[in-house]
Scaffold this active site. Structure first.
Site, PDB file in Angstrom:
ATOM      1  N   GLU A  97      -3.070  10.943  44.423  1.00 45.32           N
ATOM      2  CA  GLU A  97      -2.777  11.936  43.483  1.00 45.32           C
ATOM      3  C   GLU A  97      -1.187  11.787  43.183  1.00 45.32           C
ATOM      4  O   GLU A  97      -0.574  11.635  44.274  1.00 45.32           O
ATOM      5  CB  GLU A  97      -2.935  13.425  44.001  1.00 45.32           C
ATOM      6  CG  GLU A  97      -4.491  13.467  44.309  1.00 45.32           C
ATOM      7  CD  GLU A  97      -4.857  15.013  44.306  1.00 45.32           C
ATOM      8  OE1 GLU A  97      -5.995  15.251  43.958  1.00 45.32           O
ATOM      9  OE2 GLU A  97      -3.914  15.869  44.569  1.00 45.32           O
ATOM     10  N   CYS A 110       6.209  13.367  41.950  1.00 44.08           N
ATOM     11  CA  CYS A 110       6.093  13.407  43.389  1.00 44.08           C
ATOM     12  C   CYS A 110       4.821  12.365  43.600  1.00 44.08           C
ATOM     13  O   CYS A 110       3.850  12.465  43.040  1.00 44.08           O
ATOM     14  CB  CYS A 110       5.416  15.001  43.623  1.00 44.08           C
ATOM     15  SG  CYS A 110       4.989  15.111  45.408  1.00 44.08           S
ATOM     16  N   CYS A 117      -3.862  11.337  55.128  1.00 43.98           N
ATOM     17  CA  CYS A 117      -2.815  11.247  55.915  1.00 43.98           C
ATOM     18  C   CYS A 117      -3.367  11.446  57.401  1.00 43.98           C
ATOM     19  O   CYS A 117      -4.334  12.185  57.838  1.00 43.98           O
ATOM     20  CB  CYS A 117      -1.987  12.530  55.788  1.00 43.98           C
ATOM     21  SG  CYS A 117      -0.503  12.428  56.868  1.00 43.98           S
ATOM     22  N   CYS A 121      -1.095  17.858  60.054  1.00 47.00           N
ATOM     23  CA  CYS A 121      -0.450  19.225  60.357  1.00 47.00           C
ATOM     24  C   CYS A 121      -1.405  20.098  59.932  1.00 47.00           C
ATOM     25  O   CYS A 121      -2.396  20.118  58.668  1.00 47.00           O
ATOM     26  CB  CYS A 121       0.795  19.141  59.301  1.00 47.00           C
ATOM     27  SG  CYS A 121       1.939  18.066  59.511  1.00 47.00           S
ATOM     28  N   CYS A 124      -1.559  21.618  56.167  1.00 46.06           N
ATOM     29  CA  CYS A 124      -1.737  20.782  54.925  1.00 46.06           C
ATOM     30  C   CYS A 124      -2.936  20.563  54.416  1.00 46.06           C
ATOM     31  O   CYS A 124      -3.957  20.118  55.305  1.00 46.06           O
ATOM     32  CB  CYS A 124      -0.837  19.436  55.532  1.00 46.06           C
ATOM     33  SG  CYS A 124      -1.033  18.376  54.212  1.00 46.06           S
ATOM     34  N   CYS A 341       3.295  21.397  47.006  1.00 47.30           N
ATOM     35  CA  CYS A 341       3.325  20.905  48.326  1.00 47.30           C
ATOM     36  C   CYS A 341       2.019  21.035  49.194  1.00 47.30           C
ATOM     37  O   CYS A 341       1.898  22.301  49.278  1.00 47.30           O
ATOM     38  CB  CYS A 341       4.467  21.444  49.124  1.00 47.30           C
ATOM     39  SG  CYS A 341       6.026  21.010  48.170  1.00 47.30           S
TER      40      CYS A 341
END
Ligand code: SAH
Ligand code: SF4
Length: 357
Positions: A97, A110, A117, A121, A124, A341
Site C-alpha cells: 500500500e 507515504c 512488518c 508493535c 500497529c 499511520c
C-alpha cells in the site's frame, strides 16, 4: 540461455551505475547508461522504444531484453480529505500500500518498505500481517512513480516522500538507501533530500550506519513510550535496543544546519499519555535538536487501544512546550479509508473502512 528467450527484465530500480554497466556490456559508451537512467526516472518514459535520444542499436538491444514496469494500482480508496490509499500489485502477486496526501501546494507520498512488518508493535495494524518480504529499490521508487502518474503530479512539483507505510525501512537498509539515491538524484526523480524522510522504530546499528551515508535523508524515530518497561511492551524491538541506546545514537546523529530529528509518539489512552510520560519524554530530549509529532492513536478492528480525549493530547503537548520541546499534534489524514499511520494493512479492507466511516 539467451536473454531474449527469457522474460524481459524490469529495469525499474536500477541505479545509474548499473545502467552504465549495462550500456558498456552492450558495447555502448557509458553515457548511454546515464541517458537511460534519465529516460526512466526523469523523463518517465515507459516504453523503451521511446528513448529516442539513444542510438537505435542500443534501443533495440534494450527492447529485446528489458522492460520498465511500475507496480500496478489494483484498487484505490479516496478519502473525504482528498488523500488516497492505493493497493499496488507487485510482480510476484504480493500487494503493498502507498498513500497520496495533497496538502496545500505540496504532495506527500507515504510509501512502504516491506510487505508487512516483523517488528510487531502492539498498536500497529501492519504488524498483524507479519513480514512477507523486503521490497526492492524499484518497488519503492515505483510506488512514487505509480502514484505520481495516477494523480498527475508533474515533475518539479513540491513533493515529500516518507517511508512511513508498511514495514521497517531500516530492516531493509540497502534497498531503501538505493531507492533514496534514485529519488534524490537530479537525473532521477529529483526530489530534494530534506523532503525524504525515513521513519524507524529504532534499529540502533542502522541509525549509526545512516549517520555515515553521503546521501542522507531525514530521520524520524518512533519513540511511542517514555520508559523501557512501557516501550518494551509496545515496541518489542526495545528489548534489543533500549531507550538509552536509542537516545545515545540520536544525540550522536549528525544534523545539517537547521535540521531537527523528528520523534513520533503515538498517544494511547491511559497507556502512555500522562503528564508524567510527557515530562519523561522532555527529559529524553535533552541534548537532541528535536521536534515531536504527537499522533493520537488511529483505531481499527482487532486492536484494543483508544485515542486519548483531546484535552489529554493538549495537556501532553503543553508539558513538552513548557520544557521547550516543540511538539505538533498530527491528526492523521485518510482515516476513513484506513490510510492513516499504522492502518496500512490488508486487513484494513475497504468494507471495514466503510463500516467505520
Ligand atoms: N516502521 C516504521 C515506519 C512505519 S510506521 C516506524 O515504526 O517508524 C509509521 C508511524 O505510524 C510510526 O511512527 C508508528 O509509530 C505509527 N503508528 C503505527 N500504528 C499506529 C496507529 N494505530 N495509530 C497511529 N500511529 C501509528
Ligand atoms: Fe512495523 Fe512501524 Fe508498524 Fe512497528 S509501527 S509494526 S515498526 S510498521
Amino acid at each position: 540461455m539467451s536473454a531474449t528467450a527469457s522474460l524481459p527484465k524490469n529495469l525499474l530500480g536500477w541505479s545509474r551505475a548499473e545502467l552504465e554497466q549495462l550500456a558498456v556490456e552492450a558495447g555502448q559508451p557509458r553515457f548511454r547508461g546515464r541517458q537511460t537512467f534519465r529516460g526512466i526516472y526523469a523523463r518517465r518514459v515507459r516504453d523503451l522504444g521511446a528513448l529516442t535520444d539513444l542510438d537505435k542499436k542500443f534501443r533495440d538491444y534494450l527492447l529485446a531484453r528489458y522492460t520498465v514496469a511500475l507496480p500496478r494500482s489494483e484498487r484505490q480508496f479516496t478519502s473525504r480529505d482528498g488523500s488516497a490509499r492505493y493497493l499496488l500489485g507487485l510482480e510476484d502477486g504480493k500487494t503493498i500500500e502507498a498513500v497520496y496526501m495533497p496538502i496545500e501546494d505540496r504532495v506527500t507520498f507515504c510509501i512502504s518498505s516491506q510487505v508487512g512488518c516483523a517488528v510487531d508493535c502492539r498498536f500497529c495494524f501492519t504488524a498483524l500481517l507479519g513480514v512477507k518480504r523486503n521490497l526492492t529499490a524499484g518497488e519503492m521508487v515505483g510506488q512514487v512513480m505509480a502514484l505520481s502518474e495516477a494523480q498527475h503530479v508533474e515533475r518539479g512539483a513540491h513533493v515529500n516522500v516518507v517511508f512511513m507505510g508498511m514495514g521497517e525501512p531500516l530492516l531493509n537498509y540497502g534497498p531503501v538507501m538505493e531507492a533514496v539515491r534514485i529519488l534524490a538524484d537530479p537525473d532521477g526523480l529529483g526530489i530534494t533530500l530534506r523532503r525524504i524522510t525515513i521513519s524507524t522504530s529504532g534499529i540502533v546499528p542502522r541509525i549509526r550506519d545512516l549517520a555515515c551515508e553521503a546521501v542522507r535523508p531525514r530521520l524520524a524515530v518512533s519513540l511511542n513510550a517514555s520508559t523501557d518497561e512501557q516501550r518494551s511492551a509496545l515496541v518489542p524491538i526495545n528489548r534489543k535496543y533500549p531507550i538509552s541506546e536509542l537516545m545515545r545514537a540520536c544525540r550522536e546523529y549528525p544534523l545539517r544546519p537547521r535540521e531537527r530529528l523528528t520523534f513520533e509518539y503515538v498517544l494511547l489512552d491511559g497507556v502512555n499519555d500522562s503528564d508524567q510520560d510527557a515530562q519523561r519524554v522532555a527529559e529524553l530530549m535533552q541534548g537532541v535538536r528535536a521536534k515531536i509529532n504527537l499522533i493520537p492513536y488511529n483505531s481499527g478492528p482487532g486492536l484494543p487501544f483508544r485515542a486519548p480525549p483531546i484535552e489529554r493530547v493538549l495537556s501532553f503537548q503543553q508539558v513538552l512546550a513548557d520544557r521547550r520541546v516543540p511538539a505538533f499534534i498530527r491528526i492523521s489524514r485518510g482515516q476513513d479509508v484506513m490510510a492513516a499511520c499504522g492502518q496500512l494493512s490488508l486487513a484494513g479492507a475497504p468494507s471495514q473502512a466503510a463500516a467505520r466511516a
